[in-house]
Design a protein around this motif. Structure first.
Motif, PDB file in Angstrom:
ATOM      1  N   SER A   1       3.011-112.084  91.440  1.00 23.49           N
ATOM      2  CA  SER A   1       1.887-112.018  92.373  1.00 23.49           C
ATOM      3  C   SER A   1       0.767-111.200  91.747  1.00 23.49           C
ATOM      4  O   SER A   1       1.005-110.112  91.200  1.00 23.49           O
ATOM      5  CB  SER A   1       2.339-111.377  93.685  1.00 23.49           C
ATOM      6  OG  SER A   1       1.247-111.093  94.503  1.00 23.49           O
TER       7      SER A   1
ATOM      8  N   SER B   1       9.365-105.579  91.321  1.00 19.36           N
ATOM      9  CA  SER B   1       8.155-104.957  91.863  1.00 19.36           C
ATOM     10  C   SER B   1       7.709-103.852  90.915  1.00 19.36           C
ATOM     11  O   SER B   1       8.451-103.450  90.011  1.00 19.36           O
ATOM     12  CB  SER B   1       8.411-104.399  93.267  1.00 19.36           C
ATOM     13  OG  SER B   1       9.427-103.427  93.243  1.00 19.36           O
ATOM     14  N   SER B   2       6.507-103.375  91.137  1.00 17.39           N
ATOM     15  CA  SER B   2       5.931-102.288  90.316  1.00 17.39           C
ATOM     16  C   SER B   2       6.009-102.622  88.833  1.00 17.39           C
ATOM     17  O   SER B   2       6.379-101.785  88.005  1.00 17.39           O
ATOM     18  CB  SER B   2       6.635-100.959  90.601  1.00 17.39           C
ATOM     19  OG  SER B   2       6.596-100.637  91.979  1.00 17.39           O
TER      20      SER B   2
ATOM     21  N   ASN C   1      -1.722-109.578  93.067  1.00 19.61           N
ATOM     22  CA  ASN C   1      -2.107-108.348  93.765  1.00 19.61           C
ATOM     23  C   ASN C   1      -1.053-107.244  93.670  1.00 19.61           C
ATOM     24  O   ASN C   1      -1.372-106.091  93.415  1.00 19.61           O
ATOM     25  CB  ASN C   1      -2.401-108.656  95.241  1.00 19.61           C
ATOM     26  CG  ASN C   1      -3.574-109.603  95.402  1.00 19.61           C
ATOM     27  OD1 ASN C   1      -4.514-109.572  94.617  1.00 19.61           O
ATOM     28  ND2 ASN C   1      -3.514-110.451  96.424  1.00 19.61           N
ATOM     29  N   SER C   2       0.199-107.613  93.859  1.00 17.90           N
ATOM     30  CA  SER C   2       1.244-106.581  93.929  1.00 17.90           C
ATOM     31  C   SER C   2       2.123-106.506  92.691  1.00 17.90           C
ATOM     32  O   SER C   2       2.993-105.635  92.611  1.00 17.90           O
ATOM     33  CB  SER C   2       2.142-106.843  95.145  1.00 17.90           C
ATOM     34  OG  SER C   2       2.749-108.128  95.047  1.00 17.90           O
ATOM     35  N   HIS C   3       1.912-107.379  91.718  1.00 14.61           N
ATOM     36  CA  HIS C   3       2.761-107.429  90.520  1.00 14.61           C
ATOM     37  C   HIS C   3       4.234-107.444  90.908  1.00 14.61           C
ATOM     38  O   HIS C   3       5.056-106.655  90.415  1.00 14.61           O
ATOM     39  CB  HIS C   3       2.466-106.238  89.600  1.00 14.61           C
ATOM     40  CG  HIS C   3       1.159-106.334  88.913  1.00 14.61           C
ATOM     41  ND1 HIS C   3       0.948-107.087  87.786  1.00 14.61           N
ATOM     42  CD2 HIS C   3      -0.045-105.775  89.224  1.00 14.61           C
ATOM     43  CE1 HIS C   3      -0.317-106.982  87.408  1.00 14.61           C
ATOM     44  NE2 HIS C   3      -0.948-106.198  88.263  1.00 14.61           N
ATOM     45  N   SER C   4       4.579-108.368  91.798  1.00 16.09           N
ATOM     46  CA  SER C   4       5.955-108.469  92.280  1.00 16.09           C
ATOM     47  C   SER C   4       6.373-109.938  92.320  1.00 16.09           C
ATOM     48  O   SER C   4       5.537-110.841  92.225  1.00 16.09           O
ATOM     49  CB  SER C   4       6.106-107.836  93.669  1.00 16.09           C
ATOM     50  OG  SER C   4       5.293-108.512  94.612  1.00 16.09           O
TER      51      SER C   4
END
Length: 447
Positions: free
Chosen positions: A119, A59-60, A121-124
């Motif tokens: 993803s 994530s992030s 949208n969330s870069h995860s």
């Protein structure tokens, strides 16, 4: 990526992956990678069975080029993969044939995913991968984009599934295939040391008139060793069932530090003849203790740092080198007092007229010297060789060999210097004097 850079990198990775990984790492990891431009990052090594799984959650995620003149990094050049030891040579060959080679494009690695799969949208990304070919694999993050730095939060789980019985869901085993036996192994040796402790205390009580201060230190050493093994067993047990040590690793490091410091101190004190031959230490012997103990502090701090961080940190290689050099320095330092005592006894035997007694002391110190050198050689070299050449399913063998050698060393040394009223270390019959004088003239006890 240039060919020479990749070659040197993979050579380094081979050393790190298959030699230096510490044995007390949790198998559930939560990492934060910040502005890292390394072309490869080793996350973890794990031995999988046919029921193995790798779960990765990122994530992030953010990445950018360090050179504004270069185009934005391609997301397909950033990703995670698994690499076995057998595939390393093929990777090296491919890199030699292609200067622009990217390890993510090789069919000799198991590609998990690239940043192209994130993803939008969330870069995860969050996914679990079954292991279809049982083996020992190293999990890497590869950065094949030129001059690119990456930041992300990463969580990984590696485990094998053990059948729990008919109708019962399988249980996750977070220890590698070759280490799943370690909790029982360490517990078994801890019981052996507790029995050893009881026997030693009884020997000291029965021969209390011959007990010296060094024998009391020996009591403490056995007790700390037993507690150290109990904590090691609990540490491995909680990693096995939950993936994390639940604080047992902290207790393990504390008792490990006390045990190693006590062991080296006792070897030095016995080697100098303290408490047996003389109630004091000479200046040079005090200096050895003043050197060995601080070095052991540094070594244990380095060991704790390695155990609590892992191979993904940038200074991980440096910490390993520091730990190795300090350990070698301590092993060399504790040999000197034994050599000094042997030389001193040889000189004394020429002038004090007590040839038989000095011959017995020389024999005992020479045996002590041989046993200490043999123990250090076995635990530093032979155990390392076993850990390197043994198949991944039998990594527990090196741990068993190390603990068995340590127990044998403790038993032998404690027997040699046990508290008894009549011992060749203290009492020699007068009728042996003439034979001893002849032996001292014929044998110089050269080391």
């Amino acid at each position: 990526m240039e060919r020479t850079t990749l070659l040197s990198l993979l050579s380094l990775i081979s050393l790190l992956s298959f030699i230096f990984l510490p044995s007390t790492l949790a198998e559930i990891k939560t990492l934060a990678i910040t502005s890292d431009s390394r072309p490869m990052i080793l996350i973890e090594k794990f031995g999988f069975t046919h029921t193995g799984h790798v779960h990765i959650s990122v994530s992030s995620v953010s990445y950018e080029s360090l050179n504004p003149s270069l185009p934005p990094p391609l997301s397909s050049l950033l990703g995670f993969f698994l690499l076995s030891q057998e595939s390393l040579l093929q990777i090296l060959q491919e890199s030699q044939q292609n200067p622009n080679f990217c390890v993510l494009s090789s069919h000799h690695v198991i590609n998990l995913f690239t940043f192209q799969d994130l993803s939008l949208n969330s870069h995860s990304f969050n996914h679990s991968y079954p292991i279809t070919a049982p083996n020992e694999y190293s999990l890497f993050f590869a950065n094949c984009a030129p001059e690119c730095q990456v930041s992300m939060s990463l969580r990984t789980e590696m485990y094998n599934l053990d059948a729990a019985g008919p109708g019962i869901p399988p249980v996750k085993d977070y220890l590698p295939a070759g280490q799943t036996q370690l909790p029982f192994l360490y517990f078994l040796f801890s019981v052996a040391y507790l029995v050893f402790l009881v026997v030693w205390v009884l020997v000291c009580v029965r021969n209390k008139r011959s007990v010296h201060r060094i024998h009391l230190l020996m009591v403490g050493l056995i007790l700390i060793k037993a507690l150290n093994l109990i904590c090691a067993a609990e540490d491995k047990h909680y990693i096995k069932v939950t993936g994390t040590p639940h604080g047992w690793d902290i207790l393990f490091y504390i008792f490990q530090f006390i045990r190693v410091t006590l062991l080296f101190t006792i070897i030095v004190l016995i080697g100098t003849g303290w408490s047996f031959l003389k109630p004091f230490l000479q200046e040079k012997e005090k200096k050895v203790l003043m050197i060995v103990i601080p070095l052991q502090v540094v070594a244990n701090v380095a060991s704790a740092v390695i155990g609590e961080t892992g191979p993904f940190i940038k200074d991980w290689v440096t910490w390993n080198q520091v730990f190795l050099l300090v350990d070698i320095a301590c092993c060399c330092a504790i040999i000197f007092p034994i050599v000094w005592s042997i030389r001193s006894l040889r000189e004394t035997s020429k002038t004090d007229g007590k040839a038989a007694r000095n011959l017995a002391k020389l024999t005992l110190f020479r045996q002590f010297y041989i046993v200490v050198v043999g123990y250090l050689y076995f635990t530093r070299i032979v155990v390392y060789a076993l850990r390197t050449i043994a198949a991944y399913k039998y990594q527990w063998v090196s741990a068993a060999a190390e603990e068995a050698a340590s127990l044998a060393f403790y038993l032998f040394i404690f027997y040699m210097f046990r508290p008894v009223e009549r011992n060749e270390y203290f009492v020699i019959d007068d009728e042996e004097e003439e034979a001893a004088q002849a032996a001292l003239r014929d044998d110089e006890f050269e080391l």
